[in-house]
Scaffold this active site. Structure first.
Site, PDB file in Angstrom:
ATOM      1  N   LYS A  49       0.841  -1.202   0.000  1.00 38.10           N
ATOM      2  CA  LYS A  49       0.000   0.000   0.000  1.00 38.10           C
ATOM      3  C   LYS A  49       0.880   1.257   0.000  1.00 38.10           C
ATOM      4  CE  LYS A  49      -3.841  -2.374   2.202  1.00 38.10           C
ATOM      5  NZ  LYS A  49      -4.540  -2.764   3.434  1.00 38.10           N
ATOM      6  N   GLN A  93      -4.617  -1.216   9.604  1.00 35.32           N
ATOM      7  CA  GLN A  93      -4.597  -2.558   9.023  1.00 35.32           C
ATOM      8  C   GLN A  93      -5.252  -3.560   9.974  1.00 35.32           C
ATOM      9  OE1 GLN A  93      -3.688  -3.289   5.917  1.00 35.32           O
ATOM     10  NE2 GLN A  93      -3.980  -5.485   6.140  1.00 35.32           N
ATOM     11  N   ASP A 116     -11.054   3.355   4.282  1.00 39.15           N
ATOM     12  CA  ASP A 116     -11.546   1.985   4.113  1.00 39.15           C
ATOM     13  C   ASP A 116     -13.079   1.930   4.014  1.00 39.15           C
ATOM     14  OD1 ASP A 116      -9.548  -0.079   4.083  1.00 39.15           O
ATOM     15  OD2 ASP A 116      -9.055   0.395   6.159  1.00 39.15           O
TER      16      ASP A 116
HETATM   17  N1  GUN Z   1      -7.137  -6.352   6.154  1.00 40.61           N
HETATM   18  C1  GUN Z   1      -7.465  -7.076   5.048  1.00 40.61           C
HETATM   19  N2  GUN Z   1      -8.037  -6.286   4.125  1.00 40.61           N
HETATM   20  C2  GUN Z   1      -8.076  -5.042   4.649  1.00 40.61           C
HETATM   21  C3  GUN Z   1      -8.532  -3.789   4.170  1.00 40.61           C
HETATM   22  O1  GUN Z   1      -9.065  -3.652   3.060  1.00 40.61           O
HETATM   23  N3  GUN Z   1      -8.357  -2.737   5.012  1.00 40.61           N
HETATM   24  C4  GUN Z   1      -7.815  -2.862   6.243  1.00 40.61           C
HETATM   25  N4  GUN Z   1      -7.710  -1.771   7.001  1.00 40.61           N
HETATM   26  N5  GUN Z   1      -7.367  -4.012   6.727  1.00 40.61           N
HETATM   27  C5  GUN Z   1      -7.495  -5.083   5.921  1.00 40.61           C
END
Ligand code: GUN
Length: 287
Positions: A49, A93, A116
């Protein structure tokens, strides 16, 4: 034989469009990614990311926190990011270590920086929509939004189609069913307690597999000519596999996404797009 939907290629195009728009913007979009602890898979996701952000010309801030951090200290960090004018999107995350309350953490993210789209206010806004704006204006969770873009890429008319989603998570199953419904598809959510699962899935014009079980969807569960979207990322002794038995299903489906190279890269591209939208602009790629 199914046509493969090349998520990697589609994500590259979306990221290139975003990069170009960023170059023309006076504000540099900024994304903060918060990682608590040292889960190896989460570390890989967070690093990719961060790399994607930098490549697109975003400001990126990685906040690495000890796995034993207290709930209060973590919330303090989030509140600092809420106040930081260079940050437009905050991503914590998931999953968090067991002693931390994910719901409470999410609720402390400023909803205007909730990249998100996990905050109850934002997910509520999405669920209240009767129809969807163009995707480049839509704030929606990144994986479901990526799936909508993949469906858009093959030019499928969603109205009146039967969509079956296997998996009822807050991250994918529930929001994608809502978005497909808003696009006038007839969406059914199936899960571990569904009776006659194959009976449901084999009627689907669009099948979304988001259960987290390696190669769970077999050929007999798929309607010939349908569109199969595989959200699964399962690490097995044979390497990375999806929730769909790709080799078997590709001989009956009309379109199918591979793993890797399908939904995964779209999630990151949509994360950039959401950050870009939060930074106060939107792309003009959907015409
Ligand atoms: N863990 C797995 N997928 C995601 C996501 O799209 N966002 C976040 N914050 N954590 C994740």
């Amino acid at each position: 034989m199914a046509q493969i939907i090349d998520g990697k290629q589609i994500s590259l195009k979306l990221k290139a469009d975003i990069k170009k728009k960023v170059e023309e913007m006076s504000t540099q979009p900024g994304l903060a990614v918060v990682l608590v602890g040292d889960d190896p898979a989460s570390k890989i996701y967070v690093n990719s990311k961060e790399r994607a952000c930098e490549k697109a010309g975003f400001y990126s801030k990685k906040v690495l926190l000890d796995k034993n951090i207290s709930q209060d200290k973590l919330i303090e960090q989030i509140k600092d990011l809420n106040q930081d004018p260079k940050i437009h999107g905050i991503l914590v995350q998931m999953p968090l270590p067991d002693h931390l309350d994910e719901g409470l953490v999410i609720e402390n993210i400023n909803p205007n920086k909730d990249v998100d789209v996990f905050h109850p206010y934002n997910i509520g806004q999405l669920f209240l929509r009767k129809n969807l704006p163009p995707l480049n204006h839509l704030l929606a969770p990144c994986t479901p939004k990526g799936i909508m873009r993949l469906l858009q890429s093959i030019g499928i008319e969603l109205e009146g189609k039967k969509a079956v989603v296997v998996g009822r998570s807050n991250l994918v199953g529930k929001p994608i069913a809502t978005m497909l419904t808003a696009a006038n598809a007839t969406a059914t959510i199936c899960h571990s307690r569904t009776k006659n699962l194959a009976g449901e899935t084999s009627q689907a014009d669009i099948l979304i597999a988001a259960v987290g079980l390696p190669e769970f969807i077999g050929q007999e569960m798929v309607k010939p000519g349908s569109v199969v979207i595989d959200v699964g990322i399962n690490r097995t002794d044979d390497g990375l596999v999806g929730d769909v038995d790709f080799e078997a299903v590709k001989s009956v489906a009309g379109h199918i996404t591979p793993v890797p190279g399908g939904v995964g890269p779209m999630t990151i591209a949509c994360l950039l797009e959401n950050t870009f939208i939060l930074a106060g602009s939107s792309l003009e790629t959907d015409k």
